[in-house]
Design an enzyme around this catalytic site. Structure first.
Site, PDB file in Angstrom:
ATOM      1  N   ASN A 144      45.833  43.368  19.146  1.00 57.74           N
ATOM      2  CA  ASN A 144      46.019  41.905  19.279  1.00 57.74           C
ATOM      3  C   ASN A 144      47.524  41.734  19.783  1.00 57.74           C
ATOM      4  OD1 ASN A 144      43.500  41.449  19.299  1.00 57.74           O
ATOM      5  ND2 ASN A 144      43.532  41.160  16.876  1.00 57.74           N
TER       6      ASN A 144
ATOM      7  N   ARG B  75      42.935  47.882  14.278  1.00 59.53           N
ATOM      8  CA  ARG B  75      42.414  47.331  15.347  1.00 59.53           C
ATOM      9  C   ARG B  75      43.155  46.240  15.593  1.00 59.53           C
ATOM     10  NH1 ARG B  75      36.023  47.688  17.268  1.00 59.53           N
ATOM     11  NH2 ARG B  75      36.562  46.529  19.287  1.00 59.53           N
TER      12      ARG B  75
ATOM     13  N   HIS C  82      43.979  36.001  31.933  1.00 61.57           N
ATOM     14  CA  HIS C  82      44.134  36.281  30.257  1.00 61.57           C
ATOM     15  C   HIS C  82      45.484  37.487  30.322  1.00 61.57           C
ATOM     16  CE1 HIS C  82      43.268  38.282  26.489  1.00 61.57           C
ATOM     17  NE2 HIS C  82      43.327  39.379  26.802  1.00 61.57           N
TER      18      HIS C  82
ATOM     19  N   HIS D 136      48.385  38.783  21.925  1.00 56.62           N
ATOM     20  CA  HIS D 136      47.389  37.950  22.220  1.00 56.62           C
ATOM     21  C   HIS D 136      47.383  36.639  21.257  1.00 56.62           C
ATOM     22  CE1 HIS D 136      46.140  41.301  24.170  1.00 56.62           C
ATOM     23  NE2 HIS D 136      44.877  40.882  24.325  1.00 56.62           N
TER      24      HIS D 136
ATOM     25  N   ARG E 267      15.501  44.526  19.460  1.00 55.75           N
ATOM     26  CA  ARG E 267      16.673  45.043  18.261  1.00 55.75           C
ATOM     27  C   ARG E 267      17.367  46.144  18.786  1.00 55.75           C
ATOM     28  NH1 ARG E 267      11.969  43.993  15.879  1.00 55.75           N
ATOM     29  NH2 ARG E 267      11.903  42.001  14.993  1.00 55.75           N
TER      30      ARG E 267
ATOM     31  N   HIS F  45      46.291  33.843  23.776  1.00 56.61           N
ATOM     32  CA  HIS F  45      45.277  33.099  23.502  1.00 56.61           C
ATOM     33  C   HIS F  45      45.524  31.743  23.435  1.00 56.61           C
ATOM     34  CE1 HIS F  45      42.689  36.615  21.902  1.00 56.61           C
ATOM     35  NE2 HIS F  45      42.573  36.708  23.232  1.00 56.61           N
TER      36      HIS F  45
ATOM     37  N   LYS G  39      32.461  45.735  21.123  1.00 54.38           N
ATOM     38  CA  LYS G  39      32.341  44.366  20.949  1.00 54.38           C
ATOM     39  C   LYS G  39      31.591  43.585  22.067  1.00 54.38           C
ATOM     40  CE  LYS G  39      36.484  43.069  18.490  1.00 54.38           C
ATOM     41  NZ  LYS G  39      37.986  42.561  18.767  1.00 54.38           N
TER      42      LYS G  39
ATOM     43  N   LYS H 211      42.309  53.191  22.614  1.00 54.69           N
ATOM     44  CA  LYS H 211      41.454  52.525  22.164  1.00 54.69           C
ATOM     45  C   LYS H 211      40.352  53.253  21.278  1.00 54.69           C
ATOM     46  CE  LYS H 211      38.912  48.408  22.432  1.00 54.69           C
ATOM     47  NZ  LYS H 211      38.602  47.327  22.907  1.00 54.69           N
TER      48      LYS H 211
ATOM     49  N   GLU I 110      37.321  46.137  12.591  1.00 52.99           N
ATOM     50  CA  GLU I 110      38.542  45.287  12.516  1.00 52.99           C
ATOM     51  C   GLU I 110      38.653  44.736  11.092  1.00 52.99           C
ATOM     52  OE1 GLU I 110      38.551  42.617  15.865  1.00 52.99           O
ATOM     53  OE2 GLU I 110      40.624  42.047  15.385  1.00 52.99           O
TER      54      GLU I 110
ATOM     55  N   GLU J  16      47.271  44.833  29.753  1.00 55.31           N
ATOM     56  CA  GLU J  16      46.723  45.783  28.626  1.00 55.31           C
ATOM     57  C   GLU J  16      47.263  47.164  28.562  1.00 55.31           C
ATOM     58  OE1 GLU J  16      44.841  43.953  26.399  1.00 55.31           O
ATOM     59  OE2 GLU J  16      44.097  42.318  27.801  1.00 55.31           O
TER      60      GLU J  16
HETATM   61  N1  LIG Z   1      34.502  43.465  24.482  1.00 54.96           N
HETATM   62  C1  LIG Z   1      35.779  43.749  24.463  1.00 54.96           C
HETATM   63  O1  LIG Z   1      36.412  44.329  23.501  1.00 54.96           O
HETATM   64  C2  LIG Z   1      36.521  42.746  25.328  1.00 54.96           C
HETATM   65  C3  LIG Z   1      37.897  43.138  25.715  1.00 54.96           C
HETATM   66  C4  LIG Z   1      38.708  42.495  26.454  1.00 54.96           C
HETATM   67  C5  LIG Z   1      38.304  41.645  27.252  1.00 54.96           C
HETATM   68  N2  LIG Z   1      36.729  41.139  26.930  1.00 54.96           N
HETATM   69  C6  LIG Z   1      36.147  40.069  27.808  1.00 54.96           C
HETATM   70  O2  LIG Z   1      36.240  40.531  29.158  1.00 54.96           O
HETATM   71  C7  LIG Z   1      36.014  39.519  30.338  1.00 54.96           C
HETATM   72  C8  LIG Z   1      37.130  39.627  31.112  1.00 54.96           C
HETATM   73  O3  LIG Z   1      36.751  40.806  32.106  1.00 54.96           O
HETATM   74  P1  LIG Z   1      37.282  40.810  33.354  1.00 54.96           P
HETATM   75  O4  LIG Z   1      38.931  40.701  33.382  1.00 54.96           O
HETATM   76  O5  LIG Z   1      36.956  42.504  33.631  1.00 54.96           O
HETATM   77  O6  LIG Z   1      36.578  39.937  34.370  1.00 54.96           O
HETATM   78  P2  LIG Z   1      35.148  40.081  35.249  1.00 54.96           P
HETATM   79  O7  LIG Z   1      34.245  40.845  34.582  1.00 54.96           O
HETATM   80  O8  LIG Z   1      35.028  38.527  35.312  1.00 54.96           O
HETATM   81  O9  LIG Z   1      35.593  40.673  36.504  1.00 54.96           O
HETATM   82  C9  LIG Z   1      36.549  40.205  37.353  1.00 54.96           C
HETATM   83  C10 LIG Z   1      36.177  39.904  38.766  1.00 54.96           C
HETATM   84  O10 LIG Z   1      36.250  41.142  39.322  1.00 54.96           O
HETATM   85  C11 LIG Z   1      35.153  41.145  40.080  1.00 54.96           C
HETATM   86  N3  LIG Z   1      35.072  42.918  40.229  1.00 54.96           N
HETATM   87  C12 LIG Z   1      34.721  43.618  39.212  1.00 54.96           C
HETATM   88  N4  LIG Z   1      35.100  44.624  39.469  1.00 54.96           N
HETATM   89  C13 LIG Z   1      35.309  45.017  40.904  1.00 54.96           C
HETATM   90  C14 LIG Z   1      35.710  45.955  41.590  1.00 54.96           C
HETATM   91  N5  LIG Z   1      35.687  47.132  41.449  1.00 54.96           N
HETATM   92  N6  LIG Z   1      35.869  45.283  42.852  1.00 54.96           N
HETATM   93  C15 LIG Z   1      36.001  44.071  43.371  1.00 54.96           C
HETATM   94  N7  LIG Z   1      35.753  43.229  42.574  1.00 54.96           N
HETATM   95  C16 LIG Z   1      35.417  43.347  41.346  1.00 54.96           C
HETATM   96  C17 LIG Z   1      34.127  40.609  39.392  1.00 54.96           C
HETATM   97  O11 LIG Z   1      32.980  40.324  40.449  1.00 54.96           O
HETATM   98  C18 LIG Z   1      34.594  39.282  38.941  1.00 54.96           C
HETATM   99  O12 LIG Z   1      34.780  38.481  39.865  1.00 54.96           O
HETATM  100  C19 LIG Z   1      36.376  38.242  29.009  1.00 54.96           C
HETATM  101  O13 LIG Z   1      35.105  37.673  28.899  1.00 54.96           O
HETATM  102  C20 LIG Z   1      36.873  38.955  27.667  1.00 54.96           C
HETATM  103  O14 LIG Z   1      36.703  38.201  26.687  1.00 54.96           O
HETATM  104  C21 LIG Z   1      36.052  41.837  26.137  1.00 54.96           C
HETATM  105 ZN   LIG Z   2      43.374  41.408  26.145  1.00 57.78          ZN
END
Ligand SMILES: NC(=O)c1ccc[n+]([C@@H]2O[C@H](COP(=O)([O-])OP(=O)(O)OC[C@H]3O[C@@H](n4cnc5c(N)ncnc54)[C@H](O)[C@@H]3O)[C@@H](O)[C@H]2O)c1
Ligand SMILES: [Zn+2]
Length: 363
Positions: free
Chosen positions: A246, A242, A266, A249, A121, A253, A143, A227, A237, A185
């Site tokens: 978007n 917040r 993305h 987006h 938990r 999306h 999130k 942020k 949200e 972003e």
């Molecule tokens: N929680 C939130 O508020 C929020 C906001 C935006 C996006 N997201 C989520 O984030 C995800 C996308 O995240 P992302 O774009 O970071 O993708 P990711 O986590 O898949 O990373 C992208 C790639 O880069 C590689 N990588 C990461 N850091 C590296 C580094 N320093 N050097 C070399 N390689 C590296 C990883 O191994 C991966 O292959 C989605 O699932 C999305 O839904 C969440």
């Molecule tokens: Zn985004």
């Protein structure tokens, strides 16, 4: 090193920008007693490099550590991987006083955050984002979650971290496509909240966007602060604030979904979405044409698309666009720009204007 004091959901935490990954164990050792168990969650490509460094440092600082590795990519944001991690936590003997460290991009942050929120938990969570997108966006705001076949991010919860530790120098190894992904972003924050940031990005020239340099630490801190401030005022949200994040987006999306998440990253889809939203803003008499052009120029300079190279079937795009509106009401509502640095949410857009904006973006 910059420190931002953040608060959300009644929980205060720090966002530290500019400390190295090697310095994190010392920071944690100041609050956690020696012998505390720490699970470090990383994807396969990060585990071998930064994961090993972090683990060695944690061991030296007196922690008992376990490296929990998941395959790279969105495909790991599943209940199955979450269950695997939860069971690894149990087998490693992690208890209520233990910590989970999410080391990686947004995929790891969302997945490990969900596991930290649900294991016993809730155990303390440290976010160590390693992509530009995760450093300016995903790691802040609490999130967490995973995908199910019916849609992305449909399962999850709000769970605030104890600490967000941002080491911008790790961006040196980030693949170019993921770098551009984060740039979308960064530009978004400037467009919706901060005209000075937008101006700095314009003045930075093409060199700024080429890749990581020392100048980025300040920019990342600026985005993280925006942020954090927005999340603090609207943690769940519910106030529409917040929702400003978007911007671009809705169309973004829909474009990602309509192309099966294969054609666009993305950030690329959001870039086209932001430009479409700027067109809508202009058509509705909110935004001056010159400001819409400035946004397009900056996105292009960052290597991001503002027009779809291949059109998408309009009916398919609209189907996803309406679904993305969270079933809240029948009409599609938009975040629109009043000027660069100021956005407002909840705008109703007529089908004629939307049609024209989508066409202008090659959609
Ligand atoms: N929680 C939130 O508020 C929020 C906001 C935006 C996006 N997201 C989520 O984030 C995800 C996308 O995240 P992302 O774009 O970071 O993708 P990711 O986590 O898949 O990373 C992208 C790639 O880069 C590689 N990588 C990461 N850091 C590296 C580094 N320093 N050097 C070399 N390689 C590296 C990883 O191994 C991966 O292959 C989605 O699932 C999305 O839904 C969440
Ligand atoms: Zn985004």
């Amino acid at each position: 090193v910059k420190r931002i004091a953040a608060e959300a959901d009644g929980q205060a935490y720090d966002i530290v920008i500019g400390g190295s990954i090697g310095q994190l164990p010392q920071h944690m050792a100041r609050v956690a007693p020696s012998g505390t168990r720490v699970g470090v969650v990383a994807d396969a490509s990060i585990a071998a490099s930064y994961g090993r460094t972090l683990r060695r440092g944690l061991n030296r600082a007196g922690f008992y550590t376990r490296l929990l590795v998941v395959p790279s990519g969105e495909g790991s944001k599943t209940l199955r991987q979450a269950e695997r991690l939860l069971r690894s936590c149990a087998r490693a003997g992690l208890d209520r006083q233990s910590w989970l460290v999410a080391l990686g991009g947004g995929v790891i942050g969302d997945l490990a955050g969900f596991v930290a929120a649900t294991y016993l938990r809730g155990v303390s969570l440290v976010q160590v984002p390693t992509t530009l997108l995760a450093q300016v966006d995903a790691s802040i705001g609490g999130k967490t979650g995973v995908d199910i076949p019916e849609g992305k991010n449909l399962v999850g919860c709000f769970y605030q971290p104890w600490l967000v530790w941002i080491d911008p120098t790790v961006l040196r190894t980030l693949p170019k496509a993921h770098w551009r992904n984060g740039l979308a972003e960064v530009i978004k924050y400037g467009a919706v909240q901060d005209s000075a940031l937008f101006g700095d990005l314009e003045k930075g020239g093409a060199a700024l966007f080429r890749g990581f340099s020392a100048r980025w630490t300040r920019i990342i801190a600026c985005c993280a602060a925006i942020k954090a401030r927005i999340v603090e005022k609207d943690p769940l949200e519910t106030q529409g604030l917040r929702a400003l994040l978007n911007f671009g987006h809705s169309v973004g999306h829909a474009l990602e979904a309509a192309t099966g998440y294969r054609r666009y990253l993305h950030g690329e889809a959001v870039s086209i979405g932001m430009y479409a939203a700027a067109w809508v803003s202009e058509q509705m008499g909110l935004l001056k044409p010159v400001e819409r052009i400035r946004l397009g120029t900056l996105l292009s300079r960052a290597g991001l698309p503002i027009r779809a190279p291949v059109p998408v079937r309009r009916s398919r795009l609209m189907e996803f666009l309406e679904r993305d509106k969270k079933v809240k009401e029948a009409s599609v509502r938009f975040v629109l720009l009043e000027r660069l640095g100021r956005a407002t949410s909840g705008h109703r857009v007529s089908p004629v204007i939307l049609d024209r904006a989508l066409s202008a973006c090659g959609l």
